[in-house]
Design an enzyme around this catalytic site. Structure first.
Site, PDB file in Angstrom:
ATOM      1  CG  LEU A 109       3.395  -8.459 -45.388  1.00 47.65           C
ATOM      2  CD1 LEU A 109       2.987  -9.887 -45.729  1.00 47.65           C
ATOM      3  CD2 LEU A 109       2.250  -7.719 -44.693  1.00 47.65           C
ATOM      4  CB  SER A 110       5.972  -7.515 -39.494  1.00 43.41           C
ATOM      5  OG  SER A 110       6.759  -7.920 -38.392  1.00 43.41           O
ATOM      6  CB  ALA A 142       9.032  -9.183 -45.672  1.00 42.14           C
ATOM      7  CE  LYS A 186       9.736  -3.970 -43.222  1.00 36.79           C
ATOM      8  NZ  LYS A 186       9.163  -5.289 -42.818  1.00 36.79           N
ATOM      9  CB  SER A 213       6.232   2.299 -45.606  1.00 35.83           C
ATOM     10  OG  SER A 213       7.141   1.442 -46.254  1.00 35.83           O
TER      11      SER A 213
END
Length: 204
Positions: A39-40, A42, A44, A112
């Site tokens: 998720l945005s 999270a 990454k 994604s």
């Protein structure tokens, strides 16, 4: 017949003389795709860049493809409809494959959200070359972090089709690596990933 089909019929593949294995031998390590999904908010991009810092210090050739950065150039013509998200991931998959063939460890930080799109990216390369890293955190945690203020805008109706709010995120079913970013620090997440990469001989 579409223009793309005509173009494909008029192209000829040229076999390279310098192969992936030659570049990997020069680099002293394998090329690979580390595909960060989640998720945005999270973590990454944060974890991908922290991992790249560690690898770069160890003289590993790397490059981070970040979702926001790519949408300013390669994918600036795409929106956030399901079709555009799929095309976004297709392009990134192809670019990642080329960079991997250059012997680079390519780190991609993209929401994604759809399993089918991530599977398309995985299918572009041989087994063992695509390492899916699930940055797992509950929606409540990501929304509380909201580092870019996107969840606030999405809740206010200013960002339609926002993942996790009014567009789904499909969790990976069998990712190679899971980091629980609501429980682990950035350094702990990086160590988890490095341990896996060493265990499976991406790094030696």
């Amino acid at each position: 017949m579409t223009k793309d089909r005509i173009t494909n019929q008029n192209t000829v593949w040229h076999d390279p003389t310098v192969l992936r294995e030659h570049r990997e031998a020069l680099n002293g390590h394998r090329g690979a795709i580390l595909w960060f999904t989640g998720l945005s908010g999270a973590g990454k991009s944060t974890i991908a860049h922290a991992l790249e810092d560690r690898l770069h210090r160890d003289k590993i050739r790397t490059y981070v493809l970040d979702g926001d950065n790519v949408r300013r150039g390669l994918c600036k013509d795409l929106g956030f409809t399901d079709a555009d998200r799929t095309e976004n991931i297709r392009r990134i998959g192809e670019v990642s494959r080329l960079m991997m063939q250059a012997g680079v460890i390519t780190l991609t930080a993209f929401i994604s959200p759809f399993r089918s799109d991530r599977q398309i990216a995985r299918s572009l390369v041989e087994p063992g070359d695509f390492i899916e890293i699930y940055c797992r955190a509950p929606l409540e945690t990501c929304e509380a972090r909201d580092p870019k203020g996107l969840y606030k805008k999405a809740r206010a109706g200013q960002i339609p089709e926002f993942t996790g709010i009014d567009s789904p995120y499909e969790e990976p079913q069998t990712p190679e690596i899971i980091v629980d970013t609501d429980e682990q620090s950035v350094d702990e997440c990086v160590e988890t990933i490095l341990k896996w990469l060493r265990q499976y001989k991406i790094l030696t």
